[in-house]
Design an enzyme around this catalytic site. Structure first.
Site, mmCIF file in Angstrom:
data_model
loop_
_atom_site.group_PDB
_atom_site.id
_atom_site.type_symbol
_atom_site.label_atom_id
_atom_site.label_comp_id
_atom_site.label_asym_id
_atom_site.label_seq_id
_atom_site.Cartn_x
_atom_site.Cartn_y
_atom_site.Cartn_z
ATOM 1 N N HIS A 188 0.840 -1.197 0.000
ATOM 2 C CA HIS A 188 0.000 0.000 0.000
ATOM 3 C C HIS A 188 0.879 1.253 0.000
ATOM 4 O O HIS A 188 0.680 2.166 -0.816
ATOM 5 C CB HIS A 188 -0.905 -0.032 1.233
ATOM 6 C CG HIS A 188 -1.741 1.190 1.448
ATOM 7 N ND1 HIS A 188 -3.110 1.197 1.258
ATOM 8 C CD2 HIS A 188 -1.421 2.449 1.856
ATOM 9 C CE1 HIS A 188 -3.588 2.400 1.529
ATOM 10 N NE2 HIS A 188 -2.581 3.185 1.902
ATOM 11 N N GLU A 189 1.853 1.309 0.898
ATOM 12 C CA GLU A 189 2.710 2.488 0.969
ATOM 13 C C GLU A 189 3.554 2.637 -0.293
ATOM 14 O O GLU A 189 3.779 3.753 -0.773
ATOM 15 C CB GLU A 189 3.606 2.419 2.206
ATOM 16 C CG GLU A 189 2.883 2.335 3.540
ATOM 17 C CD GLU A 189 1.804 3.387 3.726
ATOM 18 O OE1 GLU A 189 1.909 4.487 3.136
ATOM 19 O OE2 GLU A 189 0.835 3.113 4.460
ATOM 20 N N HIS A 209 1.502 4.205 -3.001
ATOM 21 C CA HIS A 209 1.492 5.662 -2.870
ATOM 22 C C HIS A 209 2.739 6.240 -3.538
ATOM 23 O O HIS A 209 2.660 7.194 -4.318
ATOM 24 C CB HIS A 209 1.478 6.067 -1.394
ATOM 25 C CG HIS A 209 0.140 6.030 -0.740
ATOM 26 N ND1 HIS A 209 -1.010 6.488 -1.355
ATOM 27 C CD2 HIS A 209 -0.238 5.613 0.501
ATOM 28 C CE1 HIS A 209 -2.031 6.349 -0.524
ATOM 29 N NE2 HIS A 209 -1.601 5.813 0.599
ATOM 30 N N HIS A 238 -5.745 7.028 -2.538
ATOM 31 C CA HIS A 238 -6.665 6.012 -2.025
ATOM 32 C C HIS A 238 -7.838 5.784 -2.977
ATOM 33 O O HIS A 238 -8.301 6.716 -3.642
ATOM 34 C CB HIS A 238 -7.186 6.410 -0.643
ATOM 35 C CG HIS A 238 -6.134 6.371 0.415
ATOM 36 N ND1 HIS A 238 -5.764 7.476 1.152
ATOM 37 C CD2 HIS A 238 -5.348 5.356 0.862
ATOM 38 C CE1 HIS A 238 -4.814 7.144 2.001
ATOM 39 N NE2 HIS A 238 -4.538 5.860 1.850
ATOM 40 N N TYR A 275 -9.808 2.582 1.921
ATOM 41 C CA TYR A 275 -10.065 2.714 3.356
ATOM 42 C C TYR A 275 -10.946 1.562 3.833
ATOM 43 O O TYR A 275 -11.715 0.982 3.057
ATOM 44 C CB TYR A 275 -10.875 3.987 3.612
ATOM 45 C CG TYR A 275 -10.109 5.257 3.917
ATOM 46 C CD1 TYR A 275 -8.722 5.338 3.857
ATOM 47 C CD2 TYR A 275 -10.812 6.410 4.279
ATOM 48 C CE1 TYR A 275 -8.066 6.523 4.133
ATOM 49 C CE2 TYR A 275 -10.159 7.603 4.560
ATOM 50 C CZ TYR A 275 -8.788 7.661 4.483
ATOM 51 O OH TYR A 275 -8.148 8.834 4.762
#
Length: 340
Positions: free
Chosen positions: A185-186, A189, A195, A242
């Site tokens: 996930h990071e 980014h 998101h 999220y």
């Protein structure tokens, strides 16, 4: 991947100017102080202004959530992708250099982080991570992964100018982040992705229960109107989504109604996450959309990686011209040349 709806803008603007907004400050070894946007994004003006709009970014600056740019110039349009395409290319693959903070992790933790990123590399076939023993001195961009005294999971979006400095671009992977999907996930980014629930079409797929959001956290549910998902369908299973209770006033109250779909998984990148990375990084000339990828997975401009299908074309050229590096096309799959 996302955009800013008028209702969200009005909601954001309605927060009283003197209202205290809780923003977590984090420090790097170089003394830089960052605030977090949407929970784990290091607030940086250029990518946020490009994705969410200058007005929204200026609002974050006014409320102390983000610093104003040192040199305010023209914000790049989403089509330019200036912050997404600065990672250097080598051997016809996107090479991303990674340096780890010394003594930040046990051997087991370090190998787990590397394994999680290797899987991202393997799944997509369009990026490759190069582990550095020492930080570069040649000015080439690199990611500096560590805890840096913080137990948080956080990253900038896209390539920041700091990637070219002696410290590199910081990615925070704390002790509580040792989950494959969270690490991926990071990194997503860092590759340029926001998101999932902030993409322009999100209101057709989820409902934001504004009444359940903690006071002062409404800006974290804005829509990034300028993000281009390149034809990908909304992805409830995305590792970038999220969970339903993010920033809730009560653990039992949902801030996101996902219409009965499970959201917020951090197991590993989803099928659509995988494709979006390919759309963005596979081609030398820049990003392409879903339709172009579907029509021809592999082309001379968009070569395919190890064990990726689609290299068998009918243009009269050697099919191996559609595979990266020294790979050859074998039964419509890019494979190592056994004769070498």
């Amino acid at each position: 991947m996302k955009l800013l709806h008028l209702v969200s803008l009005l909601l954001f603007a309605s927060v009283a100017a003197d209202e205290s907004i809780e923003t977590r400050k984090i420090l790097t070894p170089s003394g830089q102080e960052f605030s977090l946007f949407e929970g784990d994004i290091i607030a940086s003006y250029e990518p946020i202004a490009s994705a969410y709009g200058v007005e929204f970014a200026d609002g974050l600056v006014e409320k102390g959530i983000m610093e104003a740019p040192k040199a305010r110039g023209s914000v790049p349009s989403p089509s330019e992708n200036l912050w997404r395409f600065k990672w250097s290319q080598l051997y016809e693959l996107w090479i991303i250099k990674v340096y780890f903070q010394p003594n930040a992790y046990t051997d087991t933790e370090l190998q787990f982080i590397k394994s999680s990123l290797r899987k991202l590399q393997k799944y997509t076939g369009v990026i490759r991570f190069k582990w550095l023993d020492t930080s570069p001195t040649d000015g080439s961009p690199f990611i500096h992964i560590g805890a840096f005294g913080n137990d948080i999971c956080s990253s900038l979006v896209g390539v920041d100018r700091s990637a070219y400095t002696a410290d590199g671009q910081f990615m925070f992977i704390g002790k509580s982040c040792m989950v494959e999907g969270q690490i991926q996930h990071e990194m997503m980014h860092c590759l340029g992705f926001f998101h999932e629930q902030s993409r322009p079409d999100r209101n057709a797929y989820v409902t934001i229960n504004e009444e359940n959001i903690e006071a002062g956290q409404e800006h974290n549910f804005a829509i990034a109107h300028n993000i281009d998902s390149r034809g990908s369908p909304y992805d409830y299973t995305s590792v970038m989504h999220y969970d339903e209770y993010k920033y809730s006033t009560d653990p039992s109250l949902k801030t996101i109604d996902a219409k009965g779909n499970a959201v917020g998984q951090r197991t590993r990148i989803s099928f659509q996450d995988n494709l979006q990375i390919r759309y963005l990084y596979q081609c030398f000339s820049g990003p392409r959309n879903k339709q172009a990828y579907t029509n021809n997975r592999c082309t001379e401009d968009c070569k395919c990686g190890w064990k990726k299908k689609g290299c068998k074309l009918t243009t009269g050229l050697d099919d191996s011209a559609y595979c990266k590096g020294s790979l050859i096309c074998e039964n419509n799959v890019c494979m190592p040349d056994k004769s070498i």
